[in-house]
Write a protein that holds these residues in place. Structure first.
Motif, PDB file in Angstrom:
ATOM      1  N   GLU A 109       3.164  18.719  34.006  1.00  0.00           N
ATOM      2  CA  GLU A 109       1.891  18.465  33.333  1.00  0.00           C
ATOM      3  C   GLU A 109       0.751  18.958  34.213  1.00  0.00           C
ATOM      4  OE1 GLU A 109       1.105  17.151  30.339  1.00  0.00           O
ATOM      5  OE2 GLU A 109       3.246  17.285  29.896  1.00  0.00           O
ATOM      6  N   PRO A 110      -0.205  19.652  33.620  1.00  0.00           N
ATOM      7  CA  PRO A 110      -1.337  20.121  34.432  1.00  0.00           C
ATOM      8  C   PRO A 110      -2.212  18.952  34.857  1.00  0.00           C
ATOM      9  CG  PRO A 110      -1.681  20.650  32.121  1.00  0.00           C
ATOM     10  CD  PRO A 110      -0.302  20.080  32.235  1.00  0.00           C
ATOM     11  N   THR A 111      -2.712  19.039  36.046  1.00  0.00           N
ATOM     12  CA  THR A 111      -3.639  18.012  36.545  1.00  0.00           C
ATOM     13  C   THR A 111      -5.006  18.645  36.664  1.00  0.00           C
ATOM     14  OG1 THR A 111      -3.083  18.586  38.805  1.00  0.00           O
ATOM     15  CG2 THR A 111      -1.833  16.794  37.821  1.00  0.00           C
ATOM     16  N   TYR A 112      -5.963  18.008  36.015  1.00  0.00           N
ATOM     17  CA  TYR A 112      -7.321  18.516  36.030  1.00  0.00           C
ATOM     18  C   TYR A 112      -8.160  17.635  36.940  1.00  0.00           C
ATOM     19  CZ  TYR A 112      -5.695  20.984  31.929  1.00  0.00           C
ATOM     20  OH  TYR A 112      -4.983  21.783  31.069  1.00  0.00           O
ATOM     21  N   THR A 113      -8.879  18.242  37.822  1.00  0.00           N
ATOM     22  CA  THR A 113      -9.778  17.500  38.704  1.00  0.00           C
ATOM     23  C   THR A 113     -11.178  18.076  38.554  1.00  0.00           C
ATOM     24  OG1 THR A 113      -9.345  18.999  40.523  1.00  0.00           O
ATOM     25  CG2 THR A 113      -7.965  17.034  40.399  1.00  0.00           C
ATOM     26  N   THR A 114     -12.153  17.220  38.725  1.00  0.00           N
ATOM     27  CA  THR A 114     -13.536  17.660  38.675  1.00  0.00           C
ATOM     28  C   THR A 114     -13.932  18.110  40.065  1.00  0.00           C
ATOM     29  OG1 THR A 114     -13.967  16.030  36.978  1.00  0.00           O
ATOM     30  CG2 THR A 114     -15.875  16.980  38.081  1.00  0.00           C
ATOM     31  N   HIS A 115     -14.410  19.302  40.132  1.00  0.00           N
ATOM     32  CA  HIS A 115     -14.814  19.847  41.423  1.00  0.00           C
ATOM     33  C   HIS A 115     -16.198  19.324  41.775  1.00  0.00           C
ATOM     34  CE1 HIS A 115     -15.269  22.533  44.779  1.00  0.00           C
ATOM     35  NE2 HIS A 115     -16.397  22.989  44.259  1.00  0.00           N
ATOM     36  N   ARG A 116     -16.276  18.692  42.908  1.00  0.00           N
ATOM     37  CA  ARG A 116     -17.565  18.213  43.403  1.00  0.00           C
ATOM     38  C   ARG A 116     -17.804  18.848  44.759  1.00  0.00           C
ATOM     39  NH1 ARG A 116     -16.633  12.123  41.582  1.00  0.00           N
ATOM     40  NH2 ARG A 116     -16.992  12.498  39.370  1.00  0.00           N
ATOM     41  N   PRO A 117     -18.937  19.499  44.900  1.00  0.00           N
ATOM     42  CA  PRO A 117     -19.201  20.142  46.195  1.00  0.00           C
ATOM     43  C   PRO A 117     -19.353  19.113  47.297  1.00  0.00           C
ATOM     44  CG  PRO A 117     -21.101  20.340  44.740  1.00  0.00           C
ATOM     45  CD  PRO A 117     -19.992  19.710  43.943  1.00  0.00           C
ATOM     46  N   SER A 118     -18.919  19.490  48.482  1.00  0.00           N
ATOM     47  CA  SER A 118     -18.975  18.569  49.619  1.00  0.00           C
ATOM     48  C   SER A 118     -20.209  18.799  50.478  1.00  0.00           C
ATOM     49  CB  SER A 118     -17.718  18.738  50.470  1.00  0.00           C
ATOM     50  OG  SER A 118     -17.673  20.063  50.952  1.00  0.00           O
ATOM     51  N   TYR A 119     -21.122  19.577  50.013  1.00  0.00           N
ATOM     52  CA  TYR A 119     -22.326  19.860  50.794  1.00  0.00           C
ATOM     53  C   TYR A 119     -23.541  19.352  50.023  1.00  0.00           C
ATOM     54  CZ  TYR A 119     -22.768  23.680  47.456  1.00  0.00           C
ATOM     55  OH  TYR A 119     -22.869  24.408  46.311  1.00  0.00           O
ATOM     56  N   THR A 120     -24.618  19.238  50.717  1.00  0.00           N
ATOM     57  CA  THR A 120     -25.878  18.815  50.073  1.00  0.00           C
ATOM     58  C   THR A 120     -26.786  20.021  49.946  1.00  0.00           C
ATOM     59  OG1 THR A 120     -26.844  18.261  52.204  1.00  0.00           O
ATOM     60  CG2 THR A 120     -25.736  16.473  51.018  1.00  0.00           C
ATOM     61  N   THR A 121     -27.504  20.047  48.866  1.00  0.00           N
ATOM     62  CA  THR A 121     -28.422  21.160  48.620  1.00  0.00           C
ATOM     63  C   THR A 121     -29.631  21.014  49.530  1.00  0.00           C
ATOM     64  OG1 THR A 121     -27.703  21.136  46.337  1.00  0.00           O
ATOM     65  CG2 THR A 121     -29.704  22.358  46.829  1.00  0.00           C
ATOM     66  N   PRO A 122     -29.989  22.066  50.259  1.00  0.00           N
ATOM     67  CA  PRO A 122     -31.154  21.939  51.138  1.00  0.00           C
ATOM     68  C   PRO A 122     -32.444  21.841  50.315  1.00  0.00           C
ATOM     69  CG  PRO A 122     -30.287  24.177  51.169  1.00  0.00           C
ATOM     70  CD  PRO A 122     -29.354  23.363  50.358  1.00  0.00           C
ATOM     71  N   ARG A 123     -33.349  21.055  50.797  1.00  0.00           N
ATOM     72  CA  ARG A 123     -34.630  20.883  50.122  1.00  0.00           C
ATOM     73  C   ARG A 123     -35.643  21.853  50.748  1.00  0.00           C
ATOM     74  NH1 ARG A 123     -35.096  16.066  46.878  1.00  0.00           N
ATOM     75  NH2 ARG A 123     -33.077  15.115  46.971  1.00  0.00           N
ATOM     76  N   PRO A 124     -36.478  22.418  49.910  1.00  0.00           N
ATOM     77  CA  PRO A 124     -37.471  23.332  50.476  1.00  0.00           C
ATOM     78  C   PRO A 124     -38.479  22.598  51.358  1.00  0.00           C
ATOM     79  CG  PRO A 124     -37.867  22.980  48.142  1.00  0.00           C
ATOM     80  CD  PRO A 124     -36.598  22.281  48.479  1.00  0.00           C
ATOM     81  N   ALA A 125     -38.866  23.237  52.399  1.00  0.00           N
ATOM     82  CA  ALA A 125     -39.867  22.653  53.313  1.00  0.00           C
ATOM     83  C   ALA A 125     -41.093  23.547  53.269  1.00  0.00           C
ATOM     84  CB  ALA A 125     -39.298  22.574  54.728  1.00  0.00           C
TER      85      ALA A 125
END
Length: 127
Positions: A109-125
């Motif tokens: 049976e296929p296993t589906y996982t939701t991909h969640r990035p492990s990094y944080t988006t940098p905020r503009p300074a």
């Protein structure tokens, strides 16, 4: 002029050299030629491999008497079925094969996982 002298010296060395390798055909074992075939081929062999660790399962069996050859081989397919090929060769009839599959194909049976990035988006300074 130097080139002509070098060329003549090289030719003189080659002409006087006795250590040039030459080819001699190999001599047969014990000084005799191989025996001539005494009749039509006859043999019977088989082998099997069953490796529980890797899941490999395959084998081959063949017998021959003159021009009549019969055999079979099998291999475990990735889907869990066993593919078996029975074949015959008789004189000039060629290779005649019958392919059979044993068992039921199984697919995980296929296993589906939701991909969640492990990094944080940098905020503009802004300065």
């Amino acid at each position: 002029m130097v080139l002509k002298v070098a060329l003549l010296a090289t030719l003189a060395v080659v002409a006087t050299c006795d250590s040039i390798p030459s080819y001699n055909p190999p001599t047969p074992v014990y000084g005799q030629a191989a025996p001539a075939p005494s009749g039509p081929a006859q043999y019977d062999f088989n082998w099997d491999v069953k490796d529980e660790y890797s899941g490999n399962d395959f084998g081959h069996q063949e017998s021959r008497n003159g021009y009549d050859t019969q055999g079979a081989y099998y291999v475990l397919q990735p889907d869990g079925r066993l593919r078996r090929v029975d074949y015959t060769v008789n004189g000039d009839s060629g290779f005649v094969a019958q392919v059979n599959y044993e068992g039921e194909a199984r697919y995980p049976e296929p296993t589906y996982t939701t991909h969640r990035p492990s990094y944080t988006t940098p905020r503009p300074a802004y300065a």
